[in-house]
Motif scaffolding. Sequence first.
Motif, PDB file in Angstrom:
ATOM      1  N   THR A 131       0.800  -1.234   0.000  1.00 21.33           N
ATOM      2  CA  THR A 131       0.000   0.000   0.000  1.00 21.33           C
ATOM      3  C   THR A 131       0.828   1.277   0.000  1.00 21.33           C
ATOM      4  O   THR A 131       0.272   2.363  -0.115  1.00 21.33           O
ATOM      5  N   VAL A 132       2.114   1.162   0.153  1.00 19.60           N
ATOM      6  CA  VAL A 132       2.918   2.382   0.148  1.00 19.60           C
ATOM      7  C   VAL A 132       3.556   2.638  -1.212  1.00 19.60           C
ATOM      8  O   VAL A 132       4.054   3.732  -1.484  1.00 19.60           O
ATOM      9  N   THR A 133       3.505   1.647  -2.069  1.00 17.78           N
ATOM     10  CA  THR A 133       4.124   1.777  -3.384  1.00 17.78           C
ATOM     11  C   THR A 133       3.687   3.019  -4.174  1.00 17.78           C
ATOM     12  O   THR A 133       4.539   3.681  -4.785  1.00 17.78           O
ATOM     13  N   PRO A 134       2.409   3.352  -4.170  1.00 18.40           N
ATOM     14  CA  PRO A 134       2.012   4.537  -4.929  1.00 18.40           C
ATOM     15  C   PRO A 134       2.762   5.803  -4.500  1.00 18.40           C
ATOM     16  O   PRO A 134       3.155   6.616  -5.340  1.00 18.40           O
TER      17      PRO A 134
ATOM     18  N   PRO B  26       5.174   2.230  11.931  1.00 17.41           N
ATOM     19  CA  PRO B  26       4.400   3.474  11.941  1.00 17.41           C
ATOM     20  C   PRO B  26       4.634   4.315  10.691  1.00 17.41           C
ATOM     21  O   PRO B  26       3.722   4.965  10.178  1.00 17.41           O
ATOM     22  N   LEU B  27       5.869   4.260  10.205  1.00 19.00           N
ATOM     23  CA  LEU B  27       6.203   5.005   9.002  1.00 19.00           C
ATOM     24  C   LEU B  27       5.423   4.449   7.812  1.00 19.00           C
ATOM     25  O   LEU B  27       4.847   5.205   7.017  1.00 19.00           O
ATOM     26  N   PHE B  28       5.391   3.141   7.693  1.00 11.83           N
ATOM     27  CA  PHE B  28       4.623   2.524   6.620  1.00 11.83           C
ATOM     28  C   PHE B  28       3.160   2.925   6.713  1.00 11.83           C
ATOM     29  O   PHE B  28       2.521   3.247   5.708  1.00 11.83           O
ATOM     30  N   ALA B  29       2.648   2.906   7.924  1.00 17.75           N
ATOM     31  CA  ALA B  29       1.240   3.265   8.116  1.00 17.75           C
ATOM     32  C   ALA B  29       0.990   4.701   7.668  1.00 17.75           C
ATOM     33  O   ALA B  29       0.010   4.987   6.960  1.00 17.75           O
ATOM     34  N   THR B  30       1.872   5.597   8.058  1.00 13.25           N
ATOM     35  CA  THR B  30       1.716   6.999   7.676  1.00 13.25           C
ATOM     36  C   THR B  30       1.785   7.174   6.173  1.00 13.25           C
ATOM     37  O   THR B  30       1.002   7.914   5.566  1.00 13.25           O
ATOM     38  N   MET B  31       2.717   6.454   5.561  1.00 11.11           N
ATOM     39  CA  MET B  31       2.879   6.563   4.123  1.00 11.11           C
ATOM     40  C   MET B  31       1.668   6.005   3.380  1.00 11.11           C
ATOM     41  O   MET B  31       1.199   6.595   2.404  1.00 11.11           O
ATOM     42  N   ALA B  32       1.177   4.893   3.863  1.00 14.04           N
ATOM     43  CA  ALA B  32      -0.003   4.301   3.230  1.00 14.04           C
ATOM     44  C   ALA B  32      -1.189   5.251   3.360  1.00 14.04           C
ATOM     45  O   ALA B  32      -1.981   5.417   2.427  1.00 14.04           O
TER      46      ALA B  32
ATOM     47  N   GLU C 296      -4.952   9.062   0.921  1.00 14.14           N
ATOM     48  CA  GLU C 296      -5.628  10.354   1.035  1.00 14.14           C
ATOM     49  C   GLU C 296      -5.322  11.301  -0.123  1.00 14.14           C
ATOM     50  O   GLU C 296      -6.179  12.071  -0.535  1.00 14.14           O
ATOM     51  N   HIS C 297      -4.101  11.241  -0.635  1.00 14.45           N
ATOM     52  CA  HIS C 297      -3.697  12.265  -1.590  1.00 14.45           C
ATOM     53  C   HIS C 297      -3.413  11.784  -2.998  1.00 14.45           C
ATOM     54  O   HIS C 297      -3.186  12.597  -3.887  1.00 14.45           O
ATOM     55  N   ILE C 298      -3.398  10.482  -3.214  1.00 15.25           N
ATOM     56  CA  ILE C 298      -3.004  10.008  -4.531  1.00 15.25           C
ATOM     57  C   ILE C 298      -3.985  10.474  -5.606  1.00 15.25           C
ATOM     58  O   ILE C 298      -3.613  10.643  -6.782  1.00 15.25           O
ATOM     59  N   GLY C 299      -5.209  10.701  -5.186  1.00 17.01           N
ATOM     60  CA  GLY C 299      -6.194  11.210  -6.136  1.00 17.01           C
ATOM     61  C   GLY C 299      -5.830  12.587  -6.639  1.00 17.01           C
ATOM     62  O   GLY C 299      -5.983  12.895  -7.828  1.00 17.01           O
TER      63      GLY C 299
END
Lengths: 138, 138
Positions: free
Chosen positions: A26-29, B107-113, B118-121
Amino acid sequence: MGSTTTASSATARRSATAAVVPVECTVTPLLDVAFSRWTTPVLWTLNEFGRQRFVELERRLGGITPKVLTQRLRQLERDGLVIRTYHPEVPPRVEYEISELGRTLGPLFATMAAWAQEHIGEVEAARVVYDEDGRPGP
Amino acid sequence: MGSTTTASSATARRSATAAVVPVECTVTPLLDVAFSRWTTPVLWTLNEFGRQRFVELERRLGGITPKVLTQRLRQLERDGLVIRTYHPEVPPRVEYEISELGRTLGPLFATMAAWAQEHIGEVEAARVVYDEDGRPGP
DNA sequence: CAGTATCCAGATTGATACTG
DNA sequence: CAGTATCAATCTGGATACTG
């Protein structure tokens, strides 16, 4: 997240053919837009030092060629993370700044930098151990 | 690092030759160990699904070749982010799990995901705009 | 199963010019 | 200054085949 050892289906096989299916990270994007080869240093510099000109970026990034810098800048501009402003003067002046969207990455950068500062020593220590003893099992 | 906009010398030039000096990006060290090409998906999978065997990783990562998987695993093991356990049986069994150090990246992965979700759109929307209108200035 | 060994294609970079 | 154009050198990474 992280229900470790997800219960999956009721009668799920345990280890044999345990229905291991491809899952997308899920972080790849985010990696693709902000953490590719040179994108992070560019974004980070823009975020740290504010609006700046092409040469300033080039110098601060130290060692990047104008070609590559342009490529990264274009990509970041296209992705809406960076704003380019062209001033029709002589000599020409172009300024780059991080966008509001790009600025939302700030806390992430801070967290990452903090992690590096706190744990990179452990990583280096682990390398020393590994290079000395080598891996245990065959 | 740290002191943003260092006052430099007292009579520092303002914009002309404003002493633009190379600065190193503070997140780069982390990028090298955990956010290189395949390292993130591997770490992420290990973090999400817990201890697993080589083939499980191979299948879940979907499309990675054993060679590359081995390379990344070795690097991560060397850096102390992953722990490899060899069971001398027939057939051989090897399990990989994320180390305690590696788990601090969770936690970093979670934040990045979360950022991605939220913002990829917005990123994709920006691309559409850019591809339609093109860049404003020359 | 858990890798290792080769060989090869594609993507990234770097070094060097050269415009507007 | 702010790029663009080329060409050469790398560097993964992929496909395939082969051991312990």
